[in-house]
Design a protein around this motif. Structure first.
Motif, PDB file in Angstrom:
ATOM      1  N   LEU A  44       0.820  -1.210   0.000  1.00  0.00           N
ATOM      2  CA  LEU A  44       0.000   0.000   0.000  1.00  0.00           C
ATOM      3  C   LEU A  44       0.853   1.259   0.000  1.00  0.00           C
ATOM      4  O   LEU A  44       0.554   2.232  -0.691  1.00  0.00           O
ATOM      5  N   VAL A  45       1.920   1.251   0.777  1.00  0.00           N
ATOM      6  CA  VAL A  45       2.780   2.425   0.882  1.00  0.00           C
ATOM      7  C   VAL A  45       3.503   2.696  -0.439  1.00  0.00           C
ATOM      8  O   VAL A  45       3.705   3.846  -0.820  1.00  0.00           O
ATOM      9  N   THR A  46       3.892   1.638  -1.136  1.00  0.00           N
ATOM     10  CA  THR A  46       4.607   1.829  -2.398  1.00  0.00           C
ATOM     11  C   THR A  46       3.653   2.068  -3.570  1.00  0.00           C
ATOM     12  O   THR A  46       4.091   2.080  -4.712  1.00  0.00           O
ATOM     13  N   ARG A  47       2.380   2.240  -3.271  1.00  0.00           N
ATOM     14  CA  ARG A  47       1.346   2.557  -4.256  1.00  0.00           C
ATOM     15  C   ARG A  47       1.248   1.489  -5.349  1.00  0.00           C
ATOM     16  O   ARG A  47       1.105   1.795  -6.513  1.00  0.00           O
ATOM     17  N   SER A  48       1.312   0.247  -4.930  1.00  0.00           N
ATOM     18  CA  SER A  48       1.162  -0.861  -5.874  1.00  0.00           C
ATOM     19  C   SER A  48      -0.302  -1.138  -6.188  1.00  0.00           C
ATOM     20  O   SER A  48      -0.605  -1.887  -7.108  1.00  0.00           O
ATOM     21  N   GLY A  49      -1.176  -0.584  -5.410  1.00  0.00           N
ATOM     22  CA  GLY A  49      -2.604  -0.835  -5.570  1.00  0.00           C
ATOM     23  C   GLY A  49      -3.088  -1.830  -4.531  1.00  0.00           C
ATOM     24  O   GLY A  49      -2.317  -2.650  -4.022  1.00  0.00           O
ATOM     25  N   VAL A  50      -4.352  -1.757  -4.236  1.00  0.00           N
ATOM     26  CA  VAL A  50      -4.920  -2.605  -3.185  1.00  0.00           C
ATOM     27  C   VAL A  50      -4.898  -4.078  -3.595  1.00  0.00           C
ATOM     28  O   VAL A  50      -4.525  -4.943  -2.804  1.00  0.00           O
ATOM     29  N   LEU A  51      -5.276  -4.371  -4.821  1.00  0.00           N
ATOM     30  CA  LEU A  51      -5.304  -5.774  -5.256  1.00  0.00           C
ATOM     31  C   LEU A  51      -3.906  -6.380  -5.272  1.00  0.00           C
ATOM     32  O   LEU A  51      -3.717  -7.536  -4.871  1.00  0.00           O
ATOM     33  N   MET A  52      -2.924  -5.611  -5.719  1.00  0.00           N
ATOM     34  CA  MET A  52      -1.549  -6.119  -5.729  1.00  0.00           C
ATOM     35  C   MET A  52      -1.037  -6.304  -4.303  1.00  0.00           C
ATOM     36  O   MET A  52      -0.333  -7.268  -4.016  1.00  0.00           O
ATOM     37  N   ALA A  53      -1.406  -5.410  -3.398  1.00  0.00           N
ATOM     38  CA  ALA A  53      -0.999  -5.539  -2.002  1.00  0.00           C
ATOM     39  C   ALA A  53      -1.610  -6.796  -1.385  1.00  0.00           C
ATOM     40  O   ALA A  53      -0.938  -7.521  -0.648  1.00  0.00           O
ATOM     41  N   ILE A  54      -2.864  -7.076  -1.692  1.00  0.00           N
ATOM     42  CA  ILE A  54      -3.511  -8.291  -1.184  1.00  0.00           C
ATOM     43  C   ILE A  54      -2.840  -9.526  -1.769  1.00  0.00           C
ATOM     44  O   ILE A  54      -2.570 -10.500  -1.052  1.00  0.00           O
ATOM     45  N   LEU A  55      -2.562  -9.497  -3.053  1.00  0.00           N
ATOM     46  CA  LEU A  55      -1.887 -10.628  -3.690  1.00  0.00           C
ATOM     47  C   LEU A  55      -0.516 -10.873  -3.075  1.00  0.00           C
ATOM     48  O   LEU A  55      -0.153 -12.013  -2.786  1.00  0.00           O
ATOM     49  N   MET A  56       0.250  -9.816  -2.857  1.00  0.00           N
ATOM     50  CA  MET A  56       1.579  -9.969  -2.240  1.00  0.00           C
ATOM     51  C   MET A  56       1.451 -10.539  -0.833  1.00  0.00           C
ATOM     52  O   MET A  56       2.247 -11.392  -0.434  1.00  0.00           O
ATOM     53  N   ALA A  57       0.451 -10.099  -0.087  1.00  0.00           N
ATOM     54  CA  ALA A  57       0.252 -10.598   1.274  1.00  0.00           C
ATOM     55  C   ALA A  57      -0.080 -12.087   1.255  1.00  0.00           C
ATOM     56  O   ALA A  57       0.451 -12.860   2.067  1.00  0.00           O
ATOM     57  N   VAL A  58      -0.929 -12.507   0.344  1.00  0.00           N
ATOM     58  CA  VAL A  58      -1.300 -13.922   0.260  1.00  0.00           C
ATOM     59  C   VAL A  58      -0.097 -14.773  -0.131  1.00  0.00           C
ATOM     60  O   VAL A  58       0.153 -15.833   0.463  1.00  0.00           O
ATOM     61  N   VAL A  59       0.672 -14.305  -1.103  1.00  0.00           N
ATOM     62  CA  VAL A  59       1.853 -15.053  -1.543  1.00  0.00           C
ATOM     63  C   VAL A  59       2.859 -15.173  -0.403  1.00  0.00           C
ATOM     64  O   VAL A  59       3.409 -16.258  -0.149  1.00  0.00           O
ATOM     65  N   VAL A  60       3.094 -14.085   0.311  1.00  0.00           N
ATOM     66  CA  VAL A  60       4.050 -14.119   1.431  1.00  0.00           C
ATOM     67  C   VAL A  60       3.536 -15.029   2.535  1.00  0.00           C
ATOM     68  O   VAL A  60       4.305 -15.785   3.128  1.00  0.00           O
ATOM     69  N   TYR A  61       2.230 -14.985   2.826  1.00  0.00           N
ATOM     70  CA  TYR A  61       1.680 -15.848   3.876  1.00  0.00           C
ATOM     71  C   TYR A  61       1.879 -17.325   3.522  1.00  0.00           C
ATOM     72  O   TYR A  61       2.334 -18.107   4.354  1.00  0.00           O
ATOM     73  N   VAL A  62       1.539 -17.693   2.303  1.00  0.00           N
ATOM     74  CA  VAL A  62       1.671 -19.099   1.892  1.00  0.00           C
ATOM     75  C   VAL A  62       3.134 -19.533   1.925  1.00  0.00           C
ATOM     76  O   VAL A  62       3.467 -20.598   2.456  1.00  0.00           O
ATOM     77  N   PHE A  63       4.021 -18.707   1.381  1.00  0.00           N
ATOM     78  CA  PHE A  63       5.441 -19.041   1.370  1.00  0.00           C
ATOM     79  C   PHE A  63       5.997 -19.160   2.792  1.00  0.00           C
ATOM     80  O   PHE A  63       6.707 -20.122   3.113  1.00  0.00           O
ATOM     81  N   ALA A  64       5.678 -18.190   3.651  1.00  0.00           N
ATOM     82  CA  ALA A  64       6.177 -18.226   5.028  1.00  0.00           C
ATOM     83  C   ALA A  64       5.604 -19.422   5.777  1.00  0.00           C
ATOM     84  O   ALA A  64       6.313 -20.058   6.581  1.00  0.00           O
ATOM     85  N   HIS A  65       4.350 -19.753   5.540  1.00  0.00           N
ATOM     86  CA  HIS A  65       3.733 -20.910   6.200  1.00  0.00           C
ATOM     87  C   HIS A  65       4.451 -22.206   5.798  1.00  0.00           C
ATOM     88  O   HIS A  65       4.735 -23.055   6.648  1.00  0.00           O
ATOM     89  N   ILE A  66       4.761 -22.341   4.520  1.00  0.00           N
ATOM     90  CA  ILE A  66       5.472 -23.530   4.041  1.00  0.00           C
ATOM     91  C   ILE A  66       6.870 -23.605   4.650  1.00  0.00           C
ATOM     92  O   ILE A  66       7.298 -24.668   5.109  1.00  0.00           O
ATOM     93  N   VAL A  67       7.562 -22.474   4.678  1.00  0.00           N
ATOM     94  CA  VAL A  67       8.920 -22.455   5.240  1.00  0.00           C
ATOM     95  C   VAL A  67       8.895 -22.789   6.729  1.00  0.00           C
ATOM     96  O   VAL A  67       9.716 -23.576   7.219  1.00  0.00           O
ATOM     97  N   VAL A  68       7.949 -22.228   7.457  1.00  0.00           N
ATOM     98  CA  VAL A  68       7.851 -22.514   8.896  1.00  0.00           C
ATOM     99  C   VAL A  68       7.533 -23.986   9.125  1.00  0.00           C
ATOM    100  O   VAL A  68       8.123 -24.620  10.001  1.00  0.00           O
TER     101      VAL A  68
END
Length: 76
Positions: A44-68
């Motif tokens: 959101l801060v880098t002005r990527s847009g709300v949908l892109m911010a949500i997509l990045m959050a989901v991707v990071v959550y899934v990746f971090a969950h797998i790594v953990v």
């Protein structure tokens, strides 16, 4: 063993179970969620847009969950 020693041993087992449950929940849900939330606000801060911010959050959550899960798989 006296009754007091037996009770202390039982209490120690209960504390260990509680500790493992709390740490399991914190690592399985808390860490990935915190990272995803940080990525969402970064998007959101880098002005990527709300949908892109949500997509990045989901991707990071899934990746971090797998790594953990892979990192802590030897504890289960």
């Amino acid at each position: 063993m006296t009754d007091e020693a037996t009770q202390r041993a039982h209490d120690a087992e209960e504390h260990k179970k509680s500790y493992n449950a709390i740490m399991g929940a914190a690592t399985a849900v808390g860490v990935p969620f915190s990272m995803a939330l940080a990525m969402f606000f970064t998007g959101l801060v880098t002005r990527s847009g709300v949908l892109m911010a949500i997509l990045m959050a989901v991707v990071v959550y899934v990746f971090a969950h797998i790594v953990v899960k892979m990192f802590f798989s030897h504890h289960e």
